[in-house]
Design a protein around this motif. Sequence first.
Motif, PDB file in Angstrom:
ATOM      1  N   GLN A   1     -37.275  16.344  21.030  1.00  0.00           N
ATOM      2  CA  GLN A   1     -38.463  16.638  20.241  1.00  0.00           C
ATOM      3  C   GLN A   1     -39.573  17.182  21.139  1.00  0.00           C
ATOM      4  O   GLN A   1     -39.442  17.221  22.361  1.00  0.00           O
ATOM      5  N   THR A   2     -40.671  17.591  20.485  1.00  0.00           N
ATOM      6  CA  THR A   2     -41.813  18.155  21.218  1.00  0.00           C
ATOM      7  C   THR A   2     -43.035  17.269  21.056  1.00  0.00           C
ATOM      8  O   THR A   2     -43.422  16.917  19.941  1.00  0.00           O
ATOM      9  N   LEU A   3     -43.648  16.936  22.189  1.00  0.00           N
ATOM     10  CA  LEU A   3     -44.833  16.085  22.240  1.00  0.00           C
ATOM     11  C   LEU A   3     -46.023  16.917  22.684  1.00  0.00           C
ATOM     12  O   LEU A   3     -45.959  17.614  23.699  1.00  0.00           O
ATOM     13  N   LEU A   4     -47.121  16.838  21.931  1.00  0.00           N
ATOM     14  CA  LEU A   4     -48.367  17.496  22.312  1.00  0.00           C
ATOM     15  C   LEU A   4     -49.254  16.473  23.014  1.00  0.00           C
ATOM     16  O   LEU A   4     -49.488  15.382  22.488  1.00  0.00           O
TER      17      LEU A   4
ATOM     18  N   THR B   1     -49.155  17.532  13.586  1.00  0.00           N
ATOM     19  CA  THR B   1     -47.940  16.714  13.440  1.00  0.00           C
ATOM     20  C   THR B   1     -47.570  16.507  11.980  1.00  0.00           C
ATOM     21  O   THR B   1     -46.399  16.252  11.660  1.00  0.00           O
ATOM     22  N   GLY B   2     -48.575  16.573  11.102  1.00  0.00           N
ATOM     23  CA  GLY B   2     -48.330  16.340   9.685  1.00  0.00           C
ATOM     24  C   GLY B   2     -48.232  14.875   9.321  1.00  0.00           C
ATOM     25  O   GLY B   2     -47.917  14.530   8.172  1.00  0.00           O
TER      26      GLY B   2
ATOM     27  N   VAL C   1     -44.784  20.795  16.610  1.00  0.00           N
ATOM     28  CA  VAL C   1     -45.166  19.537  17.252  1.00  0.00           C
ATOM     29  C   VAL C   1     -44.644  18.355  16.448  1.00  0.00           C
ATOM     30  O   VAL C   1     -44.924  18.226  15.259  1.00  0.00           O
ATOM     31  N   ASP C   2     -43.877  17.481  17.114  1.00  0.00           N
ATOM     32  CA  ASP C   2     -43.328  16.309  16.440  1.00  0.00           C
ATOM     33  C   ASP C   2     -44.217  15.074  16.582  1.00  0.00           C
ATOM     34  O   ASP C   2     -44.200  14.183  15.722  1.00  0.00           O
ATOM     35  N   ALA C   3     -44.965  14.985  17.675  1.00  0.00           N
ATOM     36  CA  ALA C   3     -45.835  13.840  17.928  1.00  0.00           C
ATOM     37  C   ALA C   3     -46.937  14.288  18.873  1.00  0.00           C
ATOM     38  O   ALA C   3     -46.813  15.313  19.553  1.00  0.00           O
ATOM     39  N   ALA C   4     -48.027  13.517  18.909  1.00  0.00           N
ATOM     40  CA  ALA C   4     -49.162  13.930  19.741  1.00  0.00           C
ATOM     41  C   ALA C   4     -49.879  12.729  20.334  1.00  0.00           C
ATOM     42  O   ALA C   4     -49.964  11.666  19.710  1.00  0.00           O
TER      43      ALA C   4
END
Length: 297
Positions: free
Chosen positions: A139-142, A220-221, A201-204
């Motif tokens: 996944q992608t983390l901001l 992230t929504g 973005v999956d999480a931040a």
Amino acid sequence: MKKMNFAEFGGPDVLHLIDTEEPHAGPGQVRIAVRAAGVNPVDWRIREGQKLSAHPLRLPSGVGLDASGVVDEIGEGVAGFAIGDRVFGEGVDTYAEFAVLTAWAHIPDGLSYEEAAGYPSVVETALRIIGQVGVQPGQTLLVSGAAGGVGSAVLQVARDRGITVIGTAGAANQDYLRTLGALPTTYGPGWVERVRALGKVDAALDLAGSGVIGELVELTGDANKVVSIADLSAPDFGVRFSGAAGSVTEALTEAASLIAQGKLHIPVDKSYPLAEAAKAHIDSQAGHTRGRRVILI
């Protein structure tokens, strides 16, 4: 001994270097002759009197949580350590010539006291919030405010776990973020669009407290996929504010392993003598740090 102290909440000018009695190790503790103390944002937040339930205190109070040094007193029940051991860890009132630690580990070979002092709270925080935000390999983390101490640790731990990181930082730190494996972009006008251009973005994580919680939720929504360690208004957006530490001992053990494997390195941005702790706080509050700030004893 000499110790940095404050008798009232306020700005950096409330800090004063005093002469006081030495502390002593109680059961399950060690005392160290401090060689260096880490400077953390929580230090000046506590000094200002911000509401931080994880760190209650009575005035007058010392300053500092992180330190490295030489064990010179061992409390009852402590095993595996001896007088003269080089350790780094977390305790209380570490801006001092002697400090009692409640969690500690041996300093990895090749790591100086100055470098070691910058790791304890930073690595514990990084490991804790990566777990809390629930980001998974692939996944992608901001990371907002990615160039500081916690950001530096988050980026390297995430890289080791197979997590893609998009990091925001000032223009001068873009290459630094690249060296840590992140996809960098600058903050400021248009930053949300620049992040979107780099990927979903999956999480931040909010590490800077720069008023971007709403945008992180938008990206992230899901407010449950955002964690802040710097913005006390985060709960107003349904976002978790993470202030209470987890297991520092476990974090130090993992940090020592990653350091020994060459997978974790947090540079020291600047060092200060104990008498200049107020200057260290001023610089820390100003931000734009690359890595860590430490106080040398």
